[in-house]
Design an enzyme around this catalytic site. Sequence first.
Site, mmCIF file in Angstrom:
data_model
loop_
_atom_site.group_PDB
_atom_site.id
_atom_site.type_symbol
_atom_site.label_atom_id
_atom_site.label_comp_id
_atom_site.label_asym_id
_atom_site.label_seq_id
_atom_site.Cartn_x
_atom_site.Cartn_y
_atom_site.Cartn_z
ATOM 1 N N TRP A 199 0.823 -1.210 0.000
ATOM 2 C CA TRP A 199 0.000 0.000 0.000
ATOM 3 C C TRP A 199 0.851 1.251 0.000
ATOM 4 C CZ3 TRP A 199 -4.248 -0.800 -2.147
ATOM 5 C CH2 TRP A 199 -4.902 -2.020 -1.995
ATOM 6 N N ASP A 255 -1.788 6.993 5.968
ATOM 7 C CA ASP A 255 -2.818 6.076 5.485
ATOM 8 C C ASP A 255 -3.092 5.103 6.630
ATOM 9 O OD1 ASP A 255 -4.370 4.087 4.388
ATOM 10 O OD2 ASP A 255 -2.975 3.573 2.772
ATOM 11 N N LYS A 275 -12.914 -1.377 6.811
ATOM 12 C CA LYS A 275 -12.287 -2.301 7.766
ATOM 13 C C LYS A 275 -12.768 -1.998 9.187
ATOM 14 C CE LYS A 275 -8.639 -2.020 4.457
ATOM 15 N NZ LYS A 275 -8.726 -3.271 3.711
HETATM 16 N N1 PMP Z 1 -4.369 1.473 2.000
HETATM 17 C C1 PMP Z 1 -4.440 0.361 2.760
HETATM 18 C C2 PMP Z 1 -3.535 0.238 3.934
HETATM 19 C C3 PMP Z 1 -5.351 -0.649 2.422
HETATM 20 O O1 PMP Z 1 -5.421 -1.757 3.164
HETATM 21 C C4 PMP Z 1 -6.191 -0.488 1.303
HETATM 22 C C5 PMP Z 1 -7.230 -1.512 0.900
HETATM 23 N N2 PMP Z 1 -7.127 -2.749 1.387
HETATM 24 C C6 PMP Z 1 -6.057 0.673 0.544
HETATM 25 C C7 PMP Z 1 -5.160 1.637 0.933
HETATM 26 C C8 PMP Z 1 -6.912 0.896 -0.677
HETATM 27 O O2 PMP Z 1 -8.189 1.216 -0.237
HETATM 28 P P1 PMP Z 1 -9.434 1.384 -1.221
HETATM 29 O O3 PMP Z 1 -9.774 0.036 -1.723
HETATM 30 O O4 PMP Z 1 -10.472 1.982 -0.304
HETATM 31 O O5 PMP Z 1 -9.038 2.313 -2.311
#
Ligand code: PMP
Length: 358
Positions: free
Chosen positions: A102, A171, A195
């Site tokens: 991520w 994030d 989550k």
């Molecule tokens: N950052 C993290 C730490 C994540 O776990 C995720 C999704 N699992 C995201 C960003 C991306 O999120 P989204 O699907 O809401 O765009």
Amino acid sequence: MSRVYNFSAGPAVLPLEVLQEAQADLVNYKGSGMSVMEMSHRGKEYDALHTEAAANMKELLGLNDDYAVLFLQGGASLQFAMIPMNFLGQGQTADYVNAGSWGAAAVKQARIIGNVNIATDCQKDIPTRMPDASEMKWTANAAYSHITTNETIAGTQLKDIPDTGSPLIGDMSSDILSCPRDYTKFAMIYAGAQKNLGPSGVACVAIRKDFAEKGNIALPTMLRYTTHIEENSLYNTPPCFSIYMLCLTTRWVKKMGVENLFKQNREKAQKIYDAIDASSFYRGTAKKEFRSDMNITFRLPTEELEALFIKQASEAGMKQLKGHRSVGGIRASIYNAFPVAGVDALVAFMKDFEKRNG
Ligand code: PMP
């Protein structure tokens, strides 16, 4: 049909009482004669939910009115792009910690917009880990610095928030409100809701207003944080139902208390890590000091055994234990709403599976 133990990494298990409340109010929200999905986002019933959802977030994050809480669409993924579009100007540098998939996804978007310094890179390290503070190299006068507090795929969590010397952006998609944290250290935090905050469809942003004011004004209206601050996240039609669910979930978090949830989260995670450490059959994939309380990742001796483990666990009512498709293995995601009984069931299953296959 009874509820299963749902180990999904997200969208993830929600508190049962939240689902039941939403169910009770689904077709006729509080006597309005319609559901939250059917009412105007400018009406008084929705307005009360929208206002409470933001107030709950602000209270739970311990933020004052220097900050604005926003509800945006496009997930955490759009934040990867909006952050550099707003704050990474020509001739500037932004610092990024690259410690997992991520963090790397955030870096990729920032590089489209401007100059990125990788403060530290341990994305490919095995065992997976977060960097130590001493490894991080910050740029003087960086436009901002970006960290991912919990790497959902790697199963790692940053335990201490670094001092970066520039406006810090986090994030927190996979560990927001799971532990006490000094959120005032951040100029901005963001999280996809799916989550710890509710269902998918909304990303929650908390941003210091004076930081937002520094953003690039030569952007389309929807892409400017200042627009959403000025319009209270009602510039366009918001994802009303997702925000309603976030409102109910944050009410539940307030009732439980973040400190209590943190204690319970630590205990839940420790039970599974203890089961891993007590056996030579299971192997944790994250370095011990950076193990996540939210996403517990481990391997079995072979991929065939992993497939059998996932299949038999599923038959026993423990669902979605498959690791992310990019890394394989097993991943047990145990966010705030995941019940202790589900952790106990998994630990018992792990012991039994090892006895039968070890
Ligand atoms: N950052 C993290 C730490 C994540 O776990 C995720 C999704 N699992 C995201 C960003 C991306 O999120 P989204 O699907 O809401 O765009």
